[in-house]
Every structure is written in C-alpha cells, then in structure tokens.
Design a protein around this motif. Structure first.
Motif, PDB file in Angstrom:
ATOM      1  N   VAL A  26      32.483 112.473  60.444  1.00 49.08           N
ATOM      2  CA  VAL A  26      31.636 113.251  59.782  1.00 49.08           C
ATOM      3  C   VAL A  26      30.100 112.576  59.937  1.00 49.08           C
ATOM      4  O   VAL A  26      30.084 111.717  59.601  1.00 49.08           O
ATOM      5  CB  VAL A  26      32.094 113.651  58.293  1.00 49.08           C
ATOM      6  N   SER A  27      29.077 113.529  60.052  1.00 45.32           N
ATOM      7  CA  SER A  27      27.905 112.932  60.163  1.00 45.32           C
ATOM      8  C   SER A  27      27.184 113.172  58.615  1.00 45.32           C
ATOM      9  O   SER A  27      27.521 114.081  57.779  1.00 45.32           O
ATOM     10  CB  SER A  27      27.028 113.953  60.907  1.00 45.32           C
ATOM     11  N   SER A  28      26.466 111.765  58.489  1.00 44.25           N
ATOM     12  CA  SER A  28      25.753 112.078  57.040  1.00 44.25           C
ATOM     13  C   SER A  28      24.843 113.178  56.999  1.00 44.25           C
ATOM     14  O   SER A  28      24.232 113.718  57.989  1.00 44.25           O
ATOM     15  CB  SER A  28      25.086 110.429  56.893  1.00 44.25           C
TER      16      SER A  28
ATOM     17  N   TYR B 182      20.670 117.697  52.451  1.00 41.25           N
ATOM     18  CA  TYR B 182      21.469 117.762  51.251  1.00 41.25           C
ATOM     19  C   TYR B 182      21.021 118.886  50.252  1.00 41.25           C
ATOM     20  O   TYR B 182      21.979 119.379  49.938  1.00 41.25           O
ATOM     21  CB  TYR B 182      20.872 116.429  50.384  1.00 41.25           C
TER      22      TYR B 182
ATOM     23  N   GLU C 265      33.907 120.285  53.475  1.00 38.74           N
ATOM     24  CA  GLU C 265      33.421 120.784  54.768  1.00 38.74           C
ATOM     25  C   GLU C 265      33.279 122.051  54.620  1.00 38.74           C
ATOM     26  O   GLU C 265      34.384 123.013  54.462  1.00 38.74           O
ATOM     27  CB  GLU C 265      34.476 120.243  55.628  1.00 38.74           C
TER      28      GLU C 265
ATOM     29  N   ARG D  92      37.014 109.902  52.320  1.00 39.53           N
ATOM     30  CA  ARG D  92      36.131 109.485  53.416  1.00 39.53           C
ATOM     31  C   ARG D  92      35.663 108.025  53.139  1.00 39.53           C
ATOM     32  O   ARG D  92      35.441 107.701  51.872  1.00 39.53           O
ATOM     33  CB  ARG D  92      34.892 110.271  53.502  1.00 39.53           C
TER      34      ARG D  92
ATOM     35  N   PRO E  49      25.648 107.479  50.630  1.00 38.06           N
ATOM     36  CA  PRO E  49      26.229 108.700  51.092  1.00 38.06           C
ATOM     37  C   PRO E  49      25.116 109.536  51.940  1.00 38.06           C
ATOM     38  O   PRO E  49      25.612 110.620  52.511  1.00 38.06           O
ATOM     39  CB  PRO E  49      26.433 109.069  49.819  1.00 38.06           C
TER      40      PRO E  49
ATOM     41  N   VAL F  82      32.767 113.458  47.862  1.00 37.08           N
ATOM     42  CA  VAL F  82      32.096 114.048  49.172  1.00 37.08           C
ATOM     43  C   VAL F  82      31.760 115.519  49.460  1.00 37.08           C
ATOM     44  O   VAL F  82      32.630 116.239  48.744  1.00 37.08           O
ATOM     45  CB  VAL F  82      32.532 113.524  50.551  1.00 37.08           C
TER      46      VAL F  82
ATOM     47  N   ILE G  86      32.903 105.544  53.846  1.00 30.94           N
ATOM     48  CA  ILE G  86      31.672 105.467  54.403  1.00 30.94           C
ATOM     49  C   ILE G  86      31.034 103.977  54.196  1.00 30.94           C
ATOM     50  O   ILE G  86      31.166 103.300  53.304  1.00 30.94           O
ATOM     51  CB  ILE G  86      30.736 106.315  53.663  1.00 30.94           C
TER      52      ILE G  86
ATOM     53  N   ALA H 170      30.176 107.718  58.564  1.00 28.70           N
ATOM     54  CA  ALA H 170      31.702 107.851  58.189  1.00 28.70           C
ATOM     55  C   ALA H 170      32.491 106.812  59.104  1.00 28.70           C
ATOM     56  O   ALA H 170      32.458 107.085  60.377  1.00 28.70           O
ATOM     57  CB  ALA H 170      32.256 109.205  58.157  1.00 28.70           C
TER      58      ALA H 170
ATOM     59  N   HIS I  81      26.571 112.557  53.415  1.00 23.73           N
ATOM     60  CA  HIS I  81      28.149 113.044  52.504  1.00 23.73           C
ATOM     61  C   HIS I  81      28.068 113.535  51.536  1.00 23.73           C
ATOM     62  O   HIS I  81      29.274 113.898  50.792  1.00 23.73           O
ATOM     63  CB  HIS I  81      28.768 111.639  52.659  1.00 23.73           C
ATOM     64  N   ARG I  82      27.018 113.793  51.033  1.00 19.14           N
ATOM     65  CA  ARG I  82      27.004 114.582  49.588  1.00 19.14           C
ATOM     66  C   ARG I  82      26.020 115.609  49.774  1.00 19.14           C
ATOM     67  O   ARG I  82      24.976 115.864  50.883  1.00 19.14           O
ATOM     68  CB  ARG I  82      26.307 114.001  48.393  1.00 19.14           C
TER      69      ARG I  82
END
Lengths: 681, 352
Positions: free
Chosen positions: B6-8, A417, A364, A327, A333, A361, A329, A338, B10-11
C-alpha cells in the motif's frame, strides 16, 4: 528563544507518540544473524570487502563506498553475500552481506578522535565517510558529502522536528543523550567552517526533549559555540527541510536549490549523534535508535538497534500479536513504506516500525470523484494545487503538470490525508514525476543519437568532398606528369627507366594542390592541436590519478612518456600553425608556398623511399614470416580492442564486440593459413 | 498477518465526500424551516418531489453509464442538488415544474458531463434556469409571506397545498417577491414613498417581510459550514462585498430611478442562498483562493447588473452560470505562487 515563521498548509494528524516514549531506550538481545544491505544510502551501492567464510569483528569495515562505508555490527562470520529482500519502496531485493554472530560481540580496534579539531578538515571528512555516517532522518544521504560543501555556511540547523506521528526515536535520543548530540553539533560545526549560528528546530510537542536540550546547553562550558533553540507549533510536515528552513529563517529555498545556497546545512538529530559516536568514540555507524510501536505490539518503545537486525526480531521482542497486524510500516504513517514481510533487516534510515492494527490504518476504500473541494490545496505545504495536478496527472498532460510545479511536491502526503474522496493523490504525483523523468531521459537519449547521426553524416560528406578533391588533384598531377614525360621524350632526353621523376612530379603537384587552400590546412592543424591538447590533458589526468593512488616510479614511467609525447606533438602542431599564420601575413605568399612545397617534396621523397623499403622487406620475407608478422599485428589490435571493450559503455560495447568478433575470425583464418604454410614447408 | 503493498500515507482524515454533502444538507435545514414558516407547506413538498426525482434520475443515469448505483447514490450529492433546487423554486409550484427542473439538473447538467466532479455548471442552477426560461408564468408566481396574508386567512393546509401542486389554482395565497415588486412597482415614486405604501417593505427591517428571515437563515447555515471548514470564506465574501459595493455605488439616496438599497440586495431574493450554498460548490467554481475571490466578485457584480438593468428581477442563477463559464479562465491566471518560486505561473505556461 528564536523568532519562528509560519509555513503555509500543513495538517494535524493524531500524534500517537506517547505510547513509545514512556520507557528509556532499551537494549535488545543479539540476533543470530545480521543482514547488511549494500544500498543503504543515496548513490551507488557499496562494494563488499569481505569474503564468505571470513570472520569479522564488530566495527570492522565490510563494504567500501566513497561516501559512507558499511561495518560489521557485531563480531561473527560472513555466511553469505547475496540478494535478499530489503525495505525499499521499489520492493526489489538488494545485495546483502549476511553475518552469523558469534555472540562475543567483540570490538575491532577503535580509534577515538576526541581532539578532532586537531585533524585536518578534509581528513576528518574522509573519516566521517569511512565510518559510515549517513543521514538517518530520511533519504540516507552520506553525511560526509553534505558537510563537504564548499559554499560559505552561516547556519547549521539541527532537525529535531520529528513531525511524523508515532516516531519518537529523536525524541528519546534527545531526552537521554542531548549532551552527545551537542558534541555532534560541534563536530559538524567544525567541518562546516564554524558557521555563525547553530539552531535546533523542535516542535512544541516534545517538552521533555526541550528541557533536556536546555539543560545540556546550560551545562556546556563557555568555550563551546552557542546553540539556540527554535521551538514552533506542532504541524505536519514542519520537519521537511524546506519547511524547517522557512520556519527558522523566514526564507524560502528557491525551487530546485540546495540549502547550502542560502548558507544553511540541515542535519538530523540521529545523524549528529552518530557523527559524535563515529568521531569521538571511534565507533562507526552500526546501530541506531528505532521506535517500535503500533497496537499490534503489546509493548511499545525505543531501542538501540544494530543495523541488519531482522525486523521480526524487534517485533517478537515487543510481543507482536500477528493476528492483529493489519499493516507493517517502516517510517511514519504519512511517508513510510508498507513492508512486504517482517523478515527484512533494519537499515540506517529505519527510524520507526509501526505494527498497525485495523484501527490505525486507513481502510482501503475506492476513490470517489474529485469534487475540487480544495482541502488538499489548503493542506499543501508547497502551495500547490493538488486538485489541478490530479486532473492533469490523470490525463497525463505533462506540460500542465510542470506548469503547476509538480516537481515542487515534497510527497508529504498531506493532500491524500485530507482528501474526502479518498484519492491517492501522492501516488498520482509520484507516478507523474516518474513519467516526466522517463520522458526527459528518453528525449536526452534521442537528442544525443540524432546529434551523433548528424555529425556522422557531416563527417561522411566532408570525407567524400576531400576524396573528390584529392582525386582531382591526382588526376591533374598525372596529366602534368604525362605532359612532362611527353615533353622530355619529345626533347630527346633519355627518360629515366623508373618513373621516380614522374612520382616526384605527382607528389609536387599534390603538395601544390593541398597548398592551394591554406584555409583547409589551418583547419587541419587546428584540429590536430585540439586533439593533441585533449590527449595531453588526459595524460596529465592519468598521471595525477596514478600518483594520487601512490603508484611507484616504475609504473609512472610509461605515463610520463605518454605525457611528454603528447606535449611534443602539441608543440609541433602549434609551431606549424604559427608558421602558417606567418606565411599568411608574409608579403610574398608565393615564395613561402614554394618553400613549403619543397619541404613537402622532401617529405614525399622520404615517404616513397620508406614505402619501397617496406615493399623490399616484405618481398624478402618468407610467406611464413609474413604471416607471423600479420598475426602479431592482429594480436596487438585484438588486445587493444579487448581493453577498450572493458572500459566501453553499453552503446559502444555492441559495436566493439562486433569488430572484435570480425578480428577474431580473421585471426582464425590467418592461423589456419599459417598452419597450411608450415605444413607445406 | 497481511502484507499488502500500500502506498503512503497510511492514515486518513475523517472527512469524506458523503460527510461534506451531509453537512450541506444539515446547513440547509434552517433555511427550509424559515421558508416553511413563512410560505407554508410548498417548500417541503418541493423538497420531497425534487429529492425523489433526483435520486431516481441519478440511479437511472448511473445504471445507464454502467456504474455502481449504490456507490454513487451514497455520496449524497444528488440530494444536495435536489434540496438546493427545492428551496429556489416557488413553493406550491406545479409538480411537473419541479420534476423538469430536477431532471434537467441531474440528467443534463450533471450526469451527461460525467457525474459528480465533472460538471462545469452548477446543476441546481442549470435546472432552475431551464424552468425559469421555459415557464416564466409559473416561476413568477410566488406566495405572500405569512404576515401579509389577508386577515382571517392562513397558509394553504397540507391537503390544499397538494391540490395546488397537482394543478389547482393558488390564487388566494400568491404575492410578489420584494425584488419583483421593486423592479416593476416603483413607477416613478421615491423609494421611501414606495416603501411606505407597500406592506411587504413597510413591515420589514431590512429587505422585505419574510424574505429577510429566509436570507438570514441561509446565512446562518452557511456560517456553520464555514466554521466546519467545508468551504473557505473567499468566494462568498467576495460576492457579497462586490454586490454591496455595486449597490452602494449606484444607490442615489432613493430616487425614483434608484437601483435598490444595499440591504435590499443583500437580504432579499437568492443572495444568501447563492453566496453560501451555490457559489461555494467547489466543482463548478474556481479552485485557488485568489481565483475564488475573483470568481465571487465577478458573480456579485453580475447579480447587480442583471437585477437592475436586466429583464429578470433576480439574477443569481444567471450570474452564477456566467461565473461557472469564467471559472476555468480565472483558474488559468490565478495559480498560486508555490514555495520556492519568485512568482505565480500561469496554468498554460510551458515548461522551460
């Protein structure tokens, strides 16, 4: 060291900052082409000021904007002004100026302002805008606007938090150029009217930057205003403006309020550095420090990067292994976007590029059901309940979303997160905000339309009523005239051949009928006053704008005349109103009404005479001349309408266009008629 | 190179729902171990039957709802419900009792409301209450703890246990729970006299031989979860504090009409299991920290009321279900004050 406060919530993601700060800020080879997006800052896009084929020098202004101009980052030739893909969350392309560099990197003439304190504050602000300085931490808000606040500012906060993982651009800048940052602080300070305090807010994970700042502060002469350090524990998102204000002052910024309302202005490190370069060195904002990091790049580091540099050039310089890139970015992050391609240009807010591999990353994964564990609520820096917001966002209960303060969400991503169920909470919240905004806009629009419709309805009814009243008055007058005629005939007098007496009698009756209600008269006058006052104001504004733009005396003349006419009309209407008020208060309204009825009578006589004259003139003209006159009048109307059309907004435009079409058809008809007449002659 | 939109962010943090559930199961192990030590094989047999039933029911229901069985079984939530029921039901309970309780929990209380995350009531407690009301006799026959068995006897062997579960009589091993004994056995004596007469109490340090250990084991397991950040302290502490407060307020020094001492309420029955494993179920509890304080305190008071003035010796399951009922109402009034707001809003408040 300053006392600092703690904020609620927050998370501690892996920092991953060490990879990119090991080396000094690097320089890059000049790319072949630079692509400068015109929508780099908040607000309307800049307007290009160069043409394709034009050669430009480094630092030359290439696009104008009221808030932050754009400049050529290097010398070369403008090869295109066109839509190009840019790094924007919407994914939409934007208008860009493409410059083919000539490799000479030749500067335009720079105008350093080392003694900026001798420059007037407003002029210096204009220079800041002129030299393109915009917020480099996040939204790209024009710095000149932010510093132009008219509220009293007591504290300038320098945001050196850089709380997102991976990014080290500000850190690197502080380590190497802390003294220049401090000059930027001084300039901002001057522009803000020298606030009492200047505080640099920085997280404790940047000891080298803190040491460099301390050394630079100690090296300043005593004549410089003091700058304090506020060092606080590392926690994401401490660098959010609202969070930083709470950490440094212990105060919360009211929901929806701007920091200036607390007497605070926050500026990012990169922005203040750019401010210093722009003012003291005379170099407009054409480059920035950008972090290039991520495991897919063999080398990580910070670089002085020209705005408009293709991202692919940066990645190639850092030896990107394309097969490892999972990815790409821009930003950090947590809040970065992206990118859909590596062929996008660097913009003023590009603080970091992460070429992430698979391990960096989040994989998904499908979202699992929310178990309302509350980890998100613990992580939320705004003390919201993300689990409840999610519930309501899913079912689109917008009032509940607002009751749970959705609009206080800063979209930091802490909730997503920590979510053990992998729910993309922030995405739901962004969508929810978007829906509510759209709804509000729709509602405002429909409210406006309804109001307009209702007013129109009222107006039509009023017109109908007025017409009815007039009709009745006319009928009455006609009857009276008839009676008078009958009476005079009966008395044997020779009736005048024409009916002038009857007309005068009718006019008299009409005037009397009109006078029957002084209320109406007053209302009419008041309306006239209001509209002439508005016209006067408009004329004044036009005049002021024109003289501000430096129009010459010749150009000002018609405007002055218009202003004078408007003023005169206003005075007349006001006089009339005063007379009316006097009449009201006068002991004998009867005489007064007779007097004004006489005046009315005079006016009626004059009008009749004028109409007769016009009719006679018309009779006298040949049909061809008549048609010419009509055509001339129509042309005038058309020009006026076309002018209006240019200035009109979308709603009006349709209506105006329709009437324009009608008039044009009429013009066509008149022309053919005219031709026919000419042929006949 | 792949460029996906992709939406944030990312972690992502490492904790997953499955991991949360695995931690809950791990934290139940000390309690299961002590139950097995004190009451024999019954608890383990319960665990086996309940887990098998739960997984089967969950799979069947998920299949009926047309979802991916694998995806939903992988979250371990059915296993957690099964184990919570298994430790709450009497050891050596007939197998069908365990099956009915578990099936009610999974099929009715959980899946018919929409599965994990959508159940307004704690599934384990629903299953427990279904069998408690329907089969009072089976539900009241607990076993004697290890040290109170008649001399020369020991717990039923695995074979004997399985026979009892399959339908044989458990007569040699049965005994009252401390709360049951206290509720029905005091009969006008002073508490001290009564305690001295009853080996279940006289041999105990806090609240009944064996039972105090079970409660301490659940407390220990719960503290591990608290330390891991799986749940917050608010609801458990509020529940234990309000129960302790009620016990202290109505403890008259041990008269014949006393409601029971503070240690008796805190360390016997399902107190610790309820406080650390059931009311901390986030799905059916209040959501905000303030809300969880109110929710916990309400359940603590209800437990005391049901135990002392109700018909059942223990009231944890009923109290928690009543608390579940109240949770949305509590949520409405306990929205936290957000950053930049003068006061907290109510969830039903309309935007200005």
């Amino acid at each position: 060291m300053r006392k600092v406060w703690e904020t609620p919530g927050g998370i501690h993601p892996a920092e991953n900052k060490h990879q990119s700060v090991g080396r000094p800020i690097g320089q890059l080879a000049l790319p072949e082409q630079l692509v400068i997006a015109l929508n780099q800052h908040a607000g309307p896009a800049a307007e290009p000021q160069v043409a394709v084929g034009q050669t430009v020098l480094k630092g030359e202004r290439i696009a104008r904007s009221g808030a932050a101009a754009l400049h050529a980052p290097s010398s070369g030739t403008v090869v295109a002004i066109e839509q190009r893909p840019v790094a924007h969350p919407s994914g939409l392309p934007a208008e860009c100026i493409v410059i083919a560099c000539d490799g000479r990197d030749q500067w335009a003439e720079r105008q350093p302002l080392a003694d900026y304190r001798s420059v007037d504050r407003q002029r210096l602000l204009d220079t800041v805008a002129e030299r393109g300085v915009a917020g480099m931490g996040g939204a790209g808000f024009p710095t000149a606007i932010k510093l132009a606040t008219d509220r009293p500012i007591t504290m300038l906060i320098v945001n050196a938090t850089e709380c997102e993982p991976y990014i080290t651009a500000d850190d690197a800048l502080l380590r190497e150029r802390a003294d220049e940052l401090l000059t930027g602080v001084d300039i901002a300070s001057y522009l803000l009217g020298d606030p009492a305090e200047r505080v640099v807010g920085i997280e404790d994970n940047k000891p080298e930057a803190i040491a460099a700042l301390r050394a630079a502060i100690a090296a300043r002469g005593a004549d410089h205003a003091p700058v304090e350090l506020a060092i606080f524990p590392t926690k994401y998102p401490s660098g959010g403006e609202r969070q930083l204000i709470q950490i440094i002052t212990g105060q919360e910024l009211a929901s929806g309020a701007l920091p200036a309302e607390l007497g605070i202005v926050c500026q990012n490190v990169g922005t203040l550095y750019a401010l210093k370069r722009a003012i003291v060195d005379g170099e407009p904002l054409i480059s920035r420090v950008t972090t290039v990091t991520g495991r897919a790049c063999a080398v990580n580091g910070n670089y002085d990067t020209l705005i408009g540099t293709p991202i692919s050039a940066l990645l190639a310089h850092n030896r990107l292994a394309p097969e490892r890139l999972a990815r790409l970015i821009m930003g950090g992050p947590m809040m970065g976007i992206a990118l859909p391609s590596s062929e996008l240009p660097i913009i003023k807010t590009s603080n970091c590029l992460i070429a992430a591999d698979d391990t960096e990353v989040a994989a998904e994964q499908p979202a699992q059901p929310c178990i309302r564990c509350g980890l998100c609520a613990e992580a939320c820096p705004a003390s919201l309940l993300p689990q409840q917001l999610f519930w309501h966002a899913q079912s689109q209960q917008h009032d509940k979303l607002e009751a749970h303060n959705l609009f206080d969400c800063i979209e930091c991503g802490a909730c997503s997160y920590v979510c053990p169920s992998n729910i993309p909470l922030v995405q739901y919240f962004r969508a929810g905000k978007g829906e509510i905004r759209q709804q509000r806009a729709d509602k405002a629009k429909s409210d406006f339309a309804r109001e307009r419709f209702e007013l129109r309805q009222q107006r039509l009814e009023q017109q109908e009523r007025d017409k009815q009243a007039k009709r009745e008055a006319r009928k009455l007058a006609a009857e009276q005239a008839k009676a008078a005629q009958a009476a005079s005939q009966a008395s044997g007098d020779e009736a005048p051949a024409n009916s002038a007496a009857a007309m005068i009698a009718a006019a008299q009756a009409r005037a009397a009928a009109r006078l029957a209600s002084p209320e109406q008269q007053r209302e009419k006058l008041e309306r006239a006053i209001a509209s002439s006052r508005a016209r006067l104001e408009r004329a004044d504004a036009n005049l002021a704008a024109a003289s501000a733009e430096g129009a010459d005396a010749e150009a000002l003349k018609p405007l002055l005349a218009g202003q004078a006419a408007a003023a005169q009309k206003l005075a007349q209407a006001e006089q009339k109103l005063a007379a009316l008020a006097e009449a009201d208060s006068a002991a004998s309204p009867a005489t007064e009404s007779t007097a004004s009825a006489d005046a009315e009578l005079d006016a009626a006589g004059r009008a009749i005479a004028k109409a007769r004259q016009a009719a006679a003139e018309r009779e006298a003209l040949s049909p061809a001349a008549l048609l010419d006159r009509d055509i001339a009048a129509l042309d005038k109307r058309l020009t006026k309408l076309r002018d209006k059309l240019v200035a009109a907004d979308d709603d009006q435009r349709e209506l105006l266009a329709a009437s324009l079409a009608k008039l044009e058809a009429k013009q066509q008809a008149l022309h053919s008629q005219r031709e026919a007449v000419a042929d006949g002659v | 190179m792949v460029f996906k939109p992709v939406s944030s962010p990312h972690r992502h943090a490492a904790l997953s729902t499955a991991r949360v559930m695995q931690w809950v199961i791990a934290a139940l192990l000390p309690g299961i171990a002590v139950l097995t030590w004190q009451f024999g094989w019954g608890t383990l047999i319960n665990c086996a039957i309940a887990t098998a039933t739960a997984l089967l029911c969950e799979a069947a229901m998920v299949a009926l709802r047309g979802r991916s069985i694998r995806f939903y079984l992988n979250d371990y939530s059915a296993a957690v419900t099964a184990l919570l029921l298994a430790v709450a039901l009497p050891p050596l309970a007939p197998w069908w009792l365990v099956v009915i309780a578990t099936a009610s929990a999974i099929v009715i209380a959980k899946q018919s409301y929409g599965g994990l995350g959508y159940n307004p009531f704690n599934p384990a407690m629903v299953g427990y209450v279904v069998v408690l009301i329907s089969f009072p006799l089976e539900m009241s026959s607990w076993l004697s703890p290890q040290s109170l068995l008649a001399a020369g006897t020991s717990h039923a062997s695995l074979g004997e246990s399985l026979a009892v579960v399959a339908g044989a009589s458990a007569d040699g091993w049965t005994g009252a729970t401390p709360l049951d004994l206290f509720k029905h056995g005091v009969n006008g004596q002073l508490v001290d006299t009564f305690y001295a007469e009853q080996p279940l109490f006289s041999g105990a340090a806090l609240a009944g031989v064996g039972w105090e250990w079970v409660n301490l084991a659940f407390l220990a397991g719960g503290l591990v979860l608290l330390g891991r950040g799986i749940f917050t302290w608010h609801a458990p502490l509020a529940m234990l504090a309000s129960l302790a407060l009620m016990a202290a307020l109505f403890w008259d020094g041990g008269s014949s009409t006393s409601g029971g001492s503070l240690p008796l309420h805190l360390f016997s029955g399902a107190t610790m299991l309820g406080a650390l494993f059931i009311i901390t179920d986030p799905v059916s509890s209040a959501v905000s920290t303030r809300g969880r304080l109110v929710y916990g305190a309400l359940i603590g008071v209800l437990i005391y009321l049901i135990r002392v003035w109700g018909n059942y010796p223990d009231g944890v399951a009923f109290a928690i279900l009543l608390g579940n009922f109240a949770a949305p109402f509590i949520d409405n009034y306990t929205v936290p004050r957000s950053y930049g707001h003068q006061r907290a809003r109510r969830a039903t408040e309309h935007p200005q």
